[in-house]
Scaffold this motif. Structure first.
Motif, PDB file in Angstrom:
ATOM      1  N   LYS A  72       0.835  -1.211   0.000  1.00 54.13           N
ATOM      2  CA  LYS A  72       0.000   0.000   0.000  1.00 54.13           C
ATOM      3  C   LYS A  72       0.862   1.250   0.000  1.00 54.13           C
ATOM      4  CE  LYS A  72      -3.886   2.185   2.412  1.00 54.13           C
ATOM      5  NZ  LYS A  72      -4.866   2.043   3.518  1.00 54.13           N
ATOM      6  N   GLN A  73       1.967   1.215   0.758  1.00 57.82           N
ATOM      7  CA  GLN A  73       2.855   2.362   0.802  1.00 57.82           C
ATOM      8  C   GLN A  73       3.494   2.608  -0.561  1.00 57.82           C
ATOM      9  OE1 GLN A  73       3.004   4.297   3.369  1.00 57.82           O
ATOM     10  NE2 GLN A  73       4.615   5.698   2.689  1.00 57.82           N
ATOM     11  N   ALA A  74       3.885   1.529  -1.243  1.00 62.25           N
ATOM     12  CA  ALA A  74       4.457   1.670  -2.582  1.00 62.25           C
ATOM     13  C   ALA A  74       3.438   2.291  -3.529  1.00 62.25           C
ATOM     14  CB  ALA A  74       4.906   0.306  -3.109  1.00 62.25           C
ATOM     15  N   ARG A  75       2.182   1.876  -3.408  1.00 64.11           N
ATOM     16  CA  ARG A  75       1.128   2.397  -4.288  1.00 64.11           C
ATOM     17  C   ARG A  75       0.918   3.892  -4.065  1.00 64.11           C
ATOM     18  NH1 ARG A  75      -0.980   2.829  -8.422  1.00 64.11           N
ATOM     19  NH2 ARG A  75      -2.558   1.513  -9.403  1.00 64.11           N
ATOM     20  N   LYS A  76       1.124   4.361  -2.837  1.00 62.78           N
ATOM     21  CA  LYS A  76       0.992   5.788  -2.551  1.00 62.78           C
ATOM     22  C   LYS A  76       2.018   6.611  -3.322  1.00 62.78           C
ATOM     23  CE  LYS A  76      -1.027   5.390   2.089  1.00 62.78           C
ATOM     24  NZ  LYS A  76      -0.807   5.636   3.544  1.00 62.78           N
ATOM     25  N   PHE A  77       3.158   5.992  -3.628  1.00 57.86           N
ATOM     26  CA  PHE A  77       4.189   6.670  -4.422  1.00 57.86           C
ATOM     27  C   PHE A  77       3.919   6.548  -5.923  1.00 57.86           C
ATOM     28  CE2 PHE A  77       6.802   5.386  -0.604  1.00 57.86           C
ATOM     29  CZ  PHE A  77       6.947   6.662  -0.091  1.00 57.86           C
ATOM     30  N   GLY A  78       2.850   5.862  -6.290  1.00 59.44           N
ATOM     31  CA  GLY A  78       2.566   5.642  -7.699  1.00 59.44           C
ATOM     32  C   GLY A  78       3.422   4.545  -8.293  1.00 59.44           C
ATOM     33  N   ILE A  79       3.853   3.594  -7.450  1.00 61.36           N
ATOM     34  CA  ILE A  79       4.725   2.497  -7.875  1.00 61.36           C
ATOM     35  C   ILE A  79       3.953   1.187  -7.757  1.00 61.36           C
ATOM     36  CG2 ILE A  79       6.842   1.228  -7.349  1.00 61.36           C
ATOM     37  CD1 ILE A  79       8.003   3.885  -6.305  1.00 61.36           C
ATOM     38  N   THR A  80       4.013   0.355  -8.787  1.00 56.63           N
ATOM     39  CA  THR A  80       3.199  -0.862  -8.821  1.00 56.63           C
ATOM     40  C   THR A  80       4.016  -2.151  -8.817  1.00 56.63           C
ATOM     41  OG1 THR A  80       3.096  -0.716 -11.243  1.00 56.63           O
ATOM     42  CG2 THR A  80       1.283   0.286  -9.992  1.00 56.63           C
ATOM     43  N   GLY A  81       5.307  -2.062  -8.453  1.00 57.74           N
ATOM     44  CA  GLY A  81       6.137  -3.249  -8.302  1.00 57.74           C
ATOM     45  C   GLY A  81       6.912  -3.146  -6.997  1.00 57.74           C
ATOM     46  N   VAL A  82       6.976  -4.235  -6.221  1.00 58.45           N
ATOM     47  CA  VAL A  82       7.676  -4.196  -4.936  1.00 58.45           C
ATOM     48  C   VAL A  82       8.755  -5.269  -4.868  1.00 58.45           C
ATOM     49  CG1 VAL A  82       5.811  -3.138  -3.617  1.00 58.45           C
ATOM     50  CG2 VAL A  82       5.850  -5.622  -3.882  1.00 58.45           C
ATOM     51  N   GLU A  83       9.861  -4.897  -4.191  1.00 56.20           N
ATOM     52  CA  GLU A  83      10.992  -5.798  -3.975  1.00 56.20           C
ATOM     53  C   GLU A  83      11.190  -5.920  -2.470  1.00 56.20           C
ATOM     54  OE1 GLU A  83      14.314  -4.226  -6.099  1.00 56.20           O
ATOM     55  OE2 GLU A  83      13.230  -4.089  -8.003  1.00 56.20           O
ATOM     56  N   TYR A  84      10.878  -7.097  -1.929  1.00 58.05           N
ATOM     57  CA  TYR A  84      10.923  -7.295  -0.486  1.00 58.05           C
ATOM     58  C   TYR A  84      12.353  -7.510   0.016  1.00 58.05           C
ATOM     59  CZ  TYR A  84       6.032  -8.482  -1.442  1.00 58.05           C
ATOM     60  OH  TYR A  84       4.728  -8.466  -1.884  1.00 58.05           O
ATOM     61  N   VAL A  85      12.549  -7.248   1.307  1.00 56.88           N
ATOM     62  CA  VAL A  85      13.789  -7.606   2.005  1.00 56.88           C
ATOM     63  C   VAL A  85      13.402  -8.600   3.096  1.00 56.88           C
ATOM     64  CG1 VAL A  85      15.703  -6.787   3.429  1.00 56.88           C
ATOM     65  CG2 VAL A  85      14.885  -5.394   1.517  1.00 56.88           C
ATOM     66  N   ASN A  86      13.997  -9.777   3.070  1.00 57.72           N
ATOM     67  CA  ASN A  86      13.531 -10.854   3.958  1.00 57.72           C
ATOM     68  C   ASN A  86      13.702 -10.533   5.437  1.00 57.72           C
ATOM     69  OD1 ASN A  86      16.348 -11.145   4.114  1.00 57.72           O
ATOM     70  ND2 ASN A  86      16.246 -13.384   4.165  1.00 57.72           N
ATOM     71  N   SER A  87      14.632  -9.645   5.788  1.00 55.94           N
ATOM     72  CA  SER A  87      14.887  -9.358   7.201  1.00 55.94           C
ATOM     73  C   SER A  87      13.700  -8.681   7.883  1.00 55.94           C
ATOM     74  CB  SER A  87      16.131  -8.476   7.351  1.00 55.94           C
ATOM     75  OG  SER A  87      15.995  -7.268   6.630  1.00 55.94           O
ATOM     76  N   PHE A  88      12.757  -8.127   7.101  1.00 64.87           N
ATOM     77  CA  PHE A  88      11.589  -7.467   7.687  1.00 64.87           C
ATOM     78  C   PHE A  88      10.420  -8.433   7.926  1.00 64.87           C
ATOM     79  CE2 PHE A  88      13.703  -3.866   5.433  1.00 64.87           C
ATOM     80  CZ  PHE A  88      14.084  -3.177   6.582  1.00 64.87           C
ATOM     81  N   TRP A  89      10.599  -9.706   7.526  1.00 60.84           N
ATOM     82  CA  TRP A  89       9.561 -10.721   7.797  1.00 60.84           C
ATOM     83  C   TRP A  89      10.224 -12.102   7.826  1.00 60.84           C
ATOM     84  CZ3 TRP A  89       7.576 -13.287   3.003  1.00 60.84           C
ATOM     85  CH2 TRP A  89       8.171 -12.783   1.841  1.00 60.84           C
ATOM     86  N   LYS A  90      11.301 -12.152   8.591  1.00 61.41           N
ATOM     87  CA  LYS A  90      12.214 -13.291   8.602  1.00 61.41           C
ATOM     88  C   LYS A  90      11.545 -14.622   8.937  1.00 61.41           C
ATOM     89  CE  LYS A  90      16.775 -14.187   8.434  1.00 61.41           C
ATOM     90  NZ  LYS A  90      17.710 -13.723   7.412  1.00 61.41           N
TER      91      LYS A  90
END
Length: 500
Positions: free
Chosen positions: A248-266
């Motif tokens: 949702k935060q990415a969409r607020k920037f007008g961005i429609t692709g996300v690249e996760y970092v595993n350390s935030f949901w290990k």
């Protein structure tokens, strides 16, 4: 009885006058060849993306060929109650092959279908006209050569002006029709964009098909922009945002692709309920999961064979999670110890073994230049070759070329060396000047390499790490810079160029 195509909520059928107004089969039946051609291209796309089975696709294409043969043989009965050429063809297809015919209409509408048919028909008509004009020019040219010495009066304002030859007069018409042909070519070029994928109104998430000969889909960007989760690492660590809120935060920037970092949901890699919730949130925001960046799972090039094997196994869960979320890859590190050659062999071994597992899920394993020898473009390119697996690739990062604290590798040369292996691109940014330019990386020069030279057409991920601007401002500054350069390159590069 309601009209079965669009009147499902009506109790009765349309008035007879409305039927007469709405039916277009009287004139659009001439689109039959184009309609079938477009449908076959769309069917191939559905099969290639796994939306329908290959068996269904083969059955549909064979059925469409049979319908085409009936029409060309004069054995096809066009029905006015089916309104248009599309429904006439699809109705007959259903008669011939049964339920599989209904799957042909997945991810498209009659809206984009009629636009495709019309463009194909106009394109074919222009080609026929051009062929006729060429033949006419050739006839005029033959007469011009035959009468190259035949004298005739030249006229201006209905008065004789000077002697010319009949051949010269004929060549004037050759030139006139050459200009007409150029106008047709211009019109053909402008309209030769595939509208399939526009669907009923605002598009479909399914990749648009390209009917034969179309340059591209209209308004397709030269590359897409995604957001690396690390750009928000301070916000995430503060607890103001969690991983589930990232799409949702990415969409607020007008961005429609996300690249996760595993350390935030290990601890969530194999939590099916969590993954399902994350996927639903992405779908709800219209956001695509592009990749997962994996850290802290052990060194894939560990000199200890047992530890190296454990590191490979530790990454398995992220390949599985990437598959569930719809990612194309996981990003890993080529961490090792030893000499140049020793580290290459060890890292290549771990990468190859992990790629074998990734291959069973259709997930690529891509390596980022991330410190040590991996920030040396030549070392990493040679290591990826040594890994020798089609699933193994690179994630060139614009900024991560510091080999050690006192040694930097040339970022432009390094990116150039890694781009032949690229399965993703990371647009690292730190600080910006008053003109909105990144002060450490010349984005114009870098994107000329990535997009211009190497024809990259996939996602470029924003990874803001600066401290001068807030994370939100840094992301937006990077996005505007990428968009500005994309606009420049779009103008600069030839229309319809393909790429990765």
């Amino acid at each position: 009885m309601s009209n079965k195509m669009w009147g499902g909520r009506f109790g009765e059928g349309p008035d007879r006058i409305m039927e007469e107004i709405n039916a277009s089969i009287g004139f659009d039946q001439r689109f039959f060849a184009q309609d079938i051609e477009g449908s076959k291209a769309h069917c191939r796309m559905l099969a290639e993306t796994g939306i329908i089975s290959r068996a269904d696709a083969d059955q549909i294409i064979a059925g469409l060929d049979a319908v085409l043969a009936e029409i060309e043989g004069g054995k096809f009965e066009f029905r006015r109650d089916l309104e248009d050429i599309h429904m006439n063809v699809e109705s007959r297809l259903a008669d011939l092959i049964g339920a599989a015919a209904g799957r042909l209409h997945t991810a498209r509408s009659r809206n984009d279908q009629v636009a495709t048919d019309f463009k194909l028909w106009v394109r074919d008509a222009i080609d026929q006209i051009d062929a006729g004009l060429v033949a006419f020019q050739q006839a005029l040219l033959a007469r011009a050569e035959e009468h190259a010495d035949t004298i005739m009066p030249g006229f201006t304002h209905l008065q004789t002006a000077q002697p010319v030859t009949w051949g010269h007069h004929m060549m004037a018409y050759v030139e006139m029709f050459a200009r007409d042909r150029s106008r047709f070519r211009d019109a053909r070029k402008r309209m030769n964009e595939c509208p399939l994928g526009a669907a009923a109104l605002a598009g479909t998430a399914v990749l648009p098909a390209a009917a034969p000969g179309f340059r591209r889909s209209p308004a397709a960007p030269l590359f897409e922009i995604s957001l690396a989760q690390w750009s928000l690492h301070r916000t995430l660590r503060s607890g103001q945002l969690d991983n589930l809120g990232f799409p949702k935060q990415a969409r607020k920037f007008g961005i429609t692709g996300v690249e996760y970092v595993n350390s935030f949901w290990k601890d969530k890699a194999r939590d099916q309920a969590y993954l399902q919730e994350l996927k639903q949130r992405c779908d709800g925001e219209g956001v695509r999961s592009v990749l997962i960046m994996c850290d802290g799972e052990g060194a894939l090039g560990d000199p200890d064979a047992q530890q190296r094997g454990k590191a490979v196994e530790n990454h398995h869960q992220w390949i599985e999670a990437a598959k569930f979320l719809g990612c194309g890859s996981i990003r890993v590190n080529a961490q090792s110890r030893g000499s140049w050659e020793e580290q290459q062999k060890l890292a290549a071994d771990g990468l190859h073994r992990l790629c074998e597992y990734g291959d069973t899920f259709g997930i690529d394993v891509i390596v980022e230049n991330h410190g040590g020898y991996s920030s040396n473009g030549r070392w990493l390119a040679e290591t990826l070759k040594l890994a020798d697996h089609p699933r193994c690739g690179a994630l060139p990062d614009f900024g991560n070329f510091r080999i050690r604290h006192d040694e930097m590798y040339d970022r432009y040369f390094g990116t150039d060396q890694l781009m032949p292996f690229a399965r993703g691109v990371s647009a690292k940014s730190h600080d910006f000047d008053e003109q909105g330019e990144e002060i450490h990386t010349d984005y114009r020069k870098m994107l000329d390499i990535v997009v211009g030279k190497h024809r990259w057409r996939g996602y470029i991920g924003i990874e803001y790490e600066g401290g001068k601007h807030s994370e939100d401002d840094g992301i937006l500054l990077t996005k505007r810079l990428l968009e500005r350069e994309r606009e420049r390159l779009t103008r600069q590069l030839a229309p319809g160029e393909g790429g990765k």
